[in-house]
Design an enzyme around this catalytic site. Sequence first.
Site, PDB file in Angstrom:
ATOM      1  N   ASP A 188       9.176 -10.547   9.815  1.00  0.00           N
ATOM      2  CA  ASP A 188       9.037 -11.328   8.570  1.00  0.00           C
ATOM      3  C   ASP A 188       8.878 -12.817   8.870  1.00  0.00           C
ATOM      4  OD1 ASP A 188       9.243  -9.141   6.894  1.00  0.00           O
ATOM      5  OD2 ASP A 188      11.421  -9.312   6.675  1.00  0.00           O
TER       6      ASP A 188
ATOM      7  N   GLU B 117       0.806  -1.225   0.000  1.00  0.00           N
ATOM      8  CA  GLU B 117       0.000   0.000   0.000  1.00  0.00           C
ATOM      9  C   GLU B 117       0.835   1.269   0.000  1.00  0.00           C
ATOM     10  OE1 GLU B 117       0.358  -2.247   2.413  1.00  0.00           O
ATOM     11  OE2 GLU B 117       0.258  -1.384   4.420  1.00  0.00           O
TER      12      GLU B 117
ATOM     13  N   HIS C 283      -7.891  -4.036  -1.380  1.00  0.00           N
ATOM     14  CA  HIS C 283      -7.180  -4.137  -0.101  1.00  0.00           C
ATOM     15  C   HIS C 283      -6.150  -3.012   0.044  1.00  0.00           C
ATOM     16  CE1 HIS C 283      -5.341  -6.350   3.316  1.00  0.00           C
ATOM     17  NE2 HIS C 283      -4.232  -5.773   2.868  1.00  0.00           N
ATOM     18  N   GLU C 284      -5.310  -2.855  -0.972  1.00  0.00           N
ATOM     19  CA  GLU C 284      -4.268  -1.820  -0.878  1.00  0.00           C
ATOM     20  C   GLU C 284      -4.903  -0.428  -0.837  1.00  0.00           C
ATOM     21  OE1 GLU C 284      -1.836  -3.260   0.072  1.00  0.00           O
ATOM     22  OE2 GLU C 284      -2.116  -5.223  -0.849  1.00  0.00           O
TER      23      GLU C 284
ATOM     24  N   GLU D  96      -3.932  -4.593   9.331  1.00  0.00           N
ATOM     25  CA  GLU D  96      -4.391  -5.607   8.370  1.00  0.00           C
ATOM     26  C   GLU D  96      -5.811  -6.117   8.641  1.00  0.00           C
ATOM     27  OE1 GLU D  96      -2.975  -5.898   5.657  1.00  0.00           O
ATOM     28  OE2 GLU D  96      -0.986  -5.079   6.074  1.00  0.00           O
TER      29      GLU D  96
ATOM     30  N   TYR E  35      -4.637 -10.736   9.725  1.00  0.00           N
ATOM     31  CA  TYR E  35      -5.581 -10.442   8.649  1.00  0.00           C
ATOM     32  C   TYR E  35      -6.963 -11.029   8.945  1.00  0.00           C
ATOM     33  CZ  TYR E  35      -1.597  -9.204   5.624  1.00  0.00           C
ATOM     34  OH  TYR E  35      -0.488  -8.614   5.093  1.00  0.00           O
TER      35      TYR E  35
ATOM     36  N   HIS F 269      -6.087   0.423   2.604  1.00  0.00           N
ATOM     37  CA  HIS F 269      -5.012   0.875   3.503  1.00  0.00           C
ATOM     38  C   HIS F 269      -4.851   2.402   3.475  1.00  0.00           C
ATOM     39  CE1 HIS F 269      -3.111  -2.602   5.307  1.00  0.00           C
ATOM     40  NE2 HIS F 269      -2.884  -3.203   4.153  1.00  0.00           N
TER      41      HIS F 269
HETATM   42  N1  BES Z   1       1.019  -4.425   3.766  1.00  0.00           N
HETATM   43  C1  BES Z   1       0.779  -5.711   3.227  1.00  0.00           C
HETATM   44  C2  BES Z   1       2.016  -6.398   2.744  1.00  0.00           C
HETATM   45  C3  BES Z   1       3.097  -6.574   3.779  1.00  0.00           C
HETATM   46  C4  BES Z   1       2.793  -6.914   5.085  1.00  0.00           C
HETATM   47  C5  BES Z   1       4.408  -6.407   3.433  1.00  0.00           C
HETATM   48  C6  BES Z   1       3.805  -7.049   6.030  1.00  0.00           C
HETATM   49  C7  BES Z   1       5.412  -6.554   4.361  1.00  0.00           C
HETATM   50  C8  BES Z   1       5.108  -6.878   5.671  1.00  0.00           C
HETATM   51  C9  BES Z   1      -0.240  -5.659   2.093  1.00  0.00           C
HETATM   52  O1  BES Z   1      -1.243  -4.714   2.293  1.00  0.00           O
HETATM   53  C10 BES Z   1      -0.936  -6.985   2.040  1.00  0.00           C
HETATM   54  O2  BES Z   1      -1.511  -7.348   3.017  1.00  0.00           O
HETATM   55  N2  BES Z   1      -0.916  -7.670   0.907  1.00  0.00           N
HETATM   56  C11 BES Z   1      -1.614  -8.915   0.718  1.00  0.00           C
HETATM   57  C12 BES Z   1      -2.886  -8.641  -0.029  1.00  0.00           C
HETATM   58  C13 BES Z   1      -4.086  -9.442   0.393  1.00  0.00           C
HETATM   59  C14 BES Z   1      -4.343  -9.550   1.850  1.00  0.00           C
HETATM   60  C15 BES Z   1      -5.320  -8.998  -0.365  1.00  0.00           C
HETATM   61  C16 BES Z   1      -0.698  -9.831  -0.069  1.00  0.00           C
HETATM   62  O3  BES Z   1       0.463  -9.452  -0.321  1.00  0.00           O
HETATM   63  O4  BES Z   1      -1.071 -10.940  -0.408  1.00  0.00           O
HETATM   64 ZN    ZN Z   2      -2.559  -5.260   3.859  1.00  0.00          ZN
END
Ligand code: BES
Ligand code: ZN
Length: 589
Positions: free
Chosen positions: A367, A263, A287-288, A310, A375, A291
């Site tokens: 990570d 996002e 989703h993004e 999330e 989520y 955010h």
């Molecule tokens: N912000 C996250 C991605 C992220 C989280 C990167 C933690 C690094 C550390 C992003 O908004 C996300 O949740 N992406 C999901 C999308 C889905 C839930 C619709 C993905 O990457 O799959």
């Molecule tokens: Zn997210």
Amino acid sequence: MARQDPHSYADLDQGRLTEVALFLRVDFAARQLKGRARLTLAEPVSGDLVLDTLDLAIDGISTTEGAPIPFDVSAPDPVLGSRLTLRLPASTSAFDVRYATSPEASALQWLDPSQTAGGVHPYLFSQCQAIHARALVPLQDTPRVRIGLRAEIEVKKPLRVVMAAAADGERPGGDEQHSTWLFHMPQPIPPYLIALAAGNIHPQTVGPRSVVYAEPEVLERAAWEFGGVEDMLQTAEGIFGPYRWERFDLLCMPPSFPYGGMENPRLTFLTPTLLAGDRSQVNVVAHELAHSWTGNLVTNADMEHFWLNEGFTVYAERRILEALEGPEYMALHAAIGRAGLAREMARFGEGSPYTRLRTELDGVDPDEVFSLVPYEKGFLLVQLISETVGRERFDEFLKAYIAEFSFQSITTERWEQFVEAKLPGVLAQIGADRWLRGSSIPENEPTFASRRKELVDELAAAWQSGERPTTEVADAWSPEEWVLYLQGLPGTIERADCEALDTTFGLTAQGNAEILVEWLCLAVRSGHGPAIDRALGFLGEMGRMKYLKPLYTALAASPETKGRARALFEEVRASYHPIAQAVVESVLR
Ligand code: BES
Ligand code: ZN
């Protein structure tokens, strides 16, 4: 020294950064960003100031007049990186750091031309969330701080630099071969939202506030796939209030991008695995976009409160799509999410601290504990509150919540106080403390009624008694119903059944990556040859961690396919993002 964030060395009592200005050259040959950062403090500071760094080569630090500032870089901690301690002269309000990033910087991926769609130019992109901004620039790398951003980034012609910021155009670089791209960020952001990319990147307009950027080879497809973005923006504004970031541009990334989406404000990064040709994966865009309110306006204070980002955003994502696609949508996606959550809970095991929403992560690499829990369990909690107080009251609450905490960072505890003030009694009524601090899913979880989900569930449950989907039924399924069906089948099935399903429905040739991966995992575990080949092929084509993890896990379940997975990984490892490499290593260990 008082640290506030378990993932940052910063002591905000010493002072706060308020602006970061980057003057960097993209050096593809050396795989380094090189130059200078000017850091500005909210109030003048004298004496010690601690910043976060990771793998940075620091040449020197000086006052804005050029007087050297003494500094010390500590030995690196495996999670936090190195503490950079500056001894600032009296009343310092800004200073310059001359530095270069490491070729192995965890925040960056440097791609050879062969890893791009065009195959001619190299490509660079950043990914700072959760705690990698410190590998890009020294700063207080905690979302408790918000900074303004300015940047002048020089790159070889004819490449373009894009950033999650307002673009101020291009001007001649330091020499004939380079040009410099200018940016400024009008809204203050937490450091994890700093983002840039450089490559053969071109824009195509898809709405009054949106362009899609991509390499020319995929631009047409990407612009079509994400063409519904203005509708989404307007729908989202209807639910959450005005969009505060002016532009919502999209960058379709090279295939090694490790996430589905990120996002980055004003410029969302998206994986090309969303390009199914039928807009069936635009929930990731929703989703993004969501955010932009929950996460980028109201930000988690640190990763122990990641569910505030999330969980709320998954709820918001589903609200946007419910408004656009109808109420069944929420039910189907909630069901898919619930199945994913159940798997995740099983993976962590009974009583694991990582199945809590409010986590304690001292010494833990975010990570490494990334999961669906914040989520999907977060989504269930938000949905439960919404159902308990009724949607009308809840929507009013949402708007008040966003208004109250815009451009601020909050903890779970602050959130609880606010809920108690606005919706008195609801937290106690639903037993929110168990949701937040307990390690299971309480039995009062919300459920979603959907006729389509029931039908799919029944058919999947009847697998054991020999029932199979007819083409008549399955051809009418949405991608969500296919995913649900495959999730509902036993963990392994007969090879002959794999062949029959594959012949009838062409699953191994699926263009929707969600269906494809669900199918491949089942079919690989079941020993279906064509699926094993396709899985290995797919793993060589993209580096999205959501798919790497389950596919490598399925391949690792039998010695024969584990050997092939290992051999493939050795071959393609360098094409994966550094974070993704670590994930695959842990699966194949
Ligand atoms: N912000 C996250 C991605 C992220 C989280 C990167 C933690 C690094 C550390 C992003 O908004 C996300 O949740 N992406 C999901 C999308 C889905 C839930 C619709 C993905 O990457 O799959
Ligand atoms: Zn997210």
